[in-house]
Design a protein around this motif. Structure first.
Motif, PDB file in Angstrom:
ATOM      1  N   ARG A 112      60.376  30.209   6.066  1.00 49.78           N
ATOM      2  CA  ARG A 112      59.954  30.562   7.430  1.00 49.78           C
ATOM      3  C   ARG A 112      59.968  32.080   7.579  1.00 49.78           C
ATOM      4  NH1 ARG A 112      62.494  31.524  12.434  1.00 49.78           N
ATOM      5  NH2 ARG A 112      64.538  31.227  11.465  1.00 49.78           N
ATOM      6  N   ARG A 113      58.834  32.665   7.873  1.00 50.26           N
ATOM      7  CA  ARG A 113      58.720  34.113   7.984  1.00 50.26           C
ATOM      8  C   ARG A 113      59.252  34.568   9.335  1.00 50.26           C
ATOM      9  NH1 ARG A 113      53.593  37.576   5.918  1.00 50.26           N
ATOM     10  NH2 ARG A 113      54.424  36.707   3.980  1.00 50.26           N
ATOM     11  N   VAL A 114      60.230  35.465   9.308  1.00 48.29           N
ATOM     12  CA  VAL A 114      60.819  36.012  10.530  1.00 48.29           C
ATOM     13  C   VAL A 114      60.294  37.421  10.795  1.00 48.29           C
ATOM     14  CG1 VAL A 114      62.979  36.675  11.675  1.00 48.29           C
ATOM     15  CG2 VAL A 114      62.894  34.604  10.269  1.00 48.29           C
ATOM     16  N   LEU A 115      60.167  38.226   9.746  1.00 51.27           N
ATOM     17  CA  LEU A 115      59.608  39.571   9.847  1.00 51.27           C
ATOM     18  C   LEU A 115      58.219  39.565   9.235  1.00 51.27           C
ATOM     19  CD1 LEU A 115      62.696  41.642   8.616  1.00 51.27           C
ATOM     20  CD2 LEU A 115      62.069  41.128  10.984  1.00 51.27           C
ATOM     21  N   ASP A 116      57.300  40.269   9.862  1.00 55.25           N
ATOM     22  CA  ASP A 116      55.921  40.244   9.377  1.00 55.25           C
ATOM     23  C   ASP A 116      55.263  41.602   9.621  1.00 55.25           C
ATOM     24  OD1 ASP A 116      53.463  39.493   8.447  1.00 55.25           O
ATOM     25  OD2 ASP A 116      52.967  38.205  10.150  1.00 55.25           O
ATOM     26  N   ASP A 142      59.539  42.283  18.519  1.00 50.72           N
ATOM     27  CA  ASP A 142      59.247  41.003  19.159  1.00 50.72           C
ATOM     28  C   ASP A 142      58.494  40.127  18.168  1.00 50.72           C
ATOM     29  OD1 ASP A 142      59.058  39.175  21.443  1.00 50.72           O
ATOM     30  OD2 ASP A 142      56.923  39.621  21.362  1.00 50.72           O
ATOM     31  N   ASN A 143      59.009  38.918  17.962  1.00 52.96           N
ATOM     32  CA  ASN A 143      58.378  37.976  17.022  1.00 52.96           C
ATOM     33  C   ASN A 143      58.133  38.601  15.655  1.00 52.96           C
ATOM     34  OD1 ASN A 143      58.237  35.645  18.668  1.00 52.96           O
ATOM     35  ND2 ASN A 143      56.462  36.485  19.739  1.00 52.96           N
ATOM     36  N   GLY A 144      59.123  39.363  15.193  1.00 54.73           N
ATOM     37  CA  GLY A 144      59.063  39.892  13.842  1.00 54.73           C
ATOM     38  C   GLY A 144      58.199  41.105  13.642  1.00 54.73           C
ATOM     39  N   ARG A 145      57.687  41.696  14.734  1.00 56.07           N
ATOM     40  CA  ARG A 145      56.858  42.902  14.628  1.00 56.07           C
ATOM     41  C   ARG A 145      57.302  43.926  15.672  1.00 56.07           C
ATOM     42  NH1 ARG A 145      51.758  42.820  12.219  1.00 56.07           N
ATOM     43  NH2 ARG A 145      51.172  40.844  11.245  1.00 56.07           N
ATOM     44  N   PHE A 146      57.144  45.192  15.356  1.00 64.46           N
ATOM     45  CA  PHE A 146      57.375  46.222  16.356  1.00 64.46           C
ATOM     46  C   PHE A 146      56.155  46.309  17.264  1.00 64.46           C
ATOM     47  CE2 PHE A 146      60.441  48.011  13.174  1.00 64.46           C
ATOM     48  CZ  PHE A 146      61.565  47.844  13.969  1.00 64.46           C
ATOM     49  N   VAL A 147      56.406  46.168  18.561  1.00 67.33           N
ATOM     50  CA  VAL A 147      55.309  46.162  19.533  1.00 67.33           C
ATOM     51  C   VAL A 147      55.302  47.421  20.401  1.00 67.33           C
ATOM     52  CG1 VAL A 147      55.194  43.645  19.598  1.00 67.33           C
ATOM     53  CG2 VAL A 147      56.708  44.844  21.194  1.00 67.33           C
ATOM     54  N   TRP A 148      56.339  48.233  20.303  1.00 66.04           N
ATOM     55  CA  TRP A 148      56.393  49.492  21.059  1.00 66.04           C
ATOM     56  C   TRP A 148      57.419  50.404  20.395  1.00 66.04           C
ATOM     57  CZ3 TRP A 148      60.097  52.421  23.441  1.00 66.04           C
ATOM     58  CH2 TRP A 148      59.645  53.432  24.289  1.00 66.04           C
ATOM     59  N   SER A 149      57.135  51.700  20.375  1.00 70.99           N
ATOM     60  CA  SER A 149      58.091  52.699  19.886  1.00 70.99           C
ATOM     61  C   SER A 149      57.975  53.941  20.761  1.00 70.99           C
ATOM     62  CB  SER A 149      57.802  53.071  18.422  1.00 70.99           C
ATOM     63  OG  SER A 149      58.014  51.973  17.563  1.00 70.99           O
TER      64      SER A 149
END
Length: 238
Positions: free
Chosen positions: A18-22, A212-219
């Motif tokens: 199961r992929r957690v980080l993508d 969020d959901n294994g991806r960076f969505v804001w920095s």
């Protein structure tokens, strides 16, 4: 531009297929406080475990001072200076505070300087000096967290990764914990911090990354985050 302490590129990782980080990308500069925030269960702790070698990286790369460490064993990564203080206490409850701290100094260079490191830990965390002969399992929650951080500091001066150090603690104890973290930052320590409560770090973190959901969505930086209440409401429940 100086080489970063840690450079993560397009990393994927997970558990039992199961992929957690993508597709995670992250740069941790030297001497800075880099913070990762986000909802529970969306990959923050998994990312720290992937860096530490506790979770296998299935794609991408993780480099420490320009040299790849993904694929190394956890003990080899620790020897290269990556120190993780995990979520929760995870002390040796039947051992004294002092023995727990000394367990942190198992790296060769740390063992040689164990006396000086112990003095440093006791200066930063004087309560541990008072409790040094006490059995760790009898400490309060805040004292156990301080002991865990102290044990991490005993391991050396490399990258320090802290996984939700404020979790489950009273506000006054959280203030004490963060005072220590900010003192370390002021002394030039490179810290990668996972925290669910964004308000704790908005004024002091050099950069903040929302996972969020294994991806960076804001920095961005703290002021930019506080100017985006819709992000805080949507992702952090506040």
């Amino acid at each position: 531009m100086a080489e970063p302490v840690l450079a993560i590129h397009d990393v994927a990782a997970g558990y039992d297929g199961r992929r957690v980080l993508d597709g995670v990308d992250l740069v941790v500069p030297a001497g800075r406080l880099t913070a990762i925030i986000g909802p529970n269960g969306h990959g923050k702790s998994t990312l720290l475990k992937a860096i530490s070698g506790l979770v296998r990286v299935s794609a991408g790369s993780i480099a420490l001072h320009g040299t790849r460490i993904d694929g190394l064993r956890p003990d080899q990564i620790v020897e290269r200076g990556v120190i993780q203080v995990p979520q929760g206490d995870l002390l040796f409850p039947g051992m004294t505070v002092l023995d727990n701290l000394l367990m942190g100094a198992y790296r060769q260079d740390a063992a040689r300087d164990a006396g000086a490191r112990l003095d440093m830990v006791f200066t930063l965390l004087p309560k541990l000096k008072e409790r040094r002969h006490q059995i760790a399992g009898t400490l309060s929650g805040g004292e156990r967290r301080m002991c865990g951080i102290g044990r991490g500091l005993m391991a050396g001066d490399g990258l320090l990764m802290l996984d939700e150090p404020s979790l489950g603690l009273a506000p006054i104890v959280i203030d004490q914990i963060y005072e220590v973290i900010f003192d370390l930052c002021a002394a030039g320590r490179t810290i990668l911090l996972v925290e669910e409560n964004a308000q704790r770090i908005t004024e002091r973190a050099d950069s903040i990354h929302l996972l969020d959901n294994g991806r960076f969505v804001w920095s961005g930086i703290g002021a930019e985050l506080m100017a985006r209440p819709e992000i805080i409401e949507a992702y952090l429940g506040a």
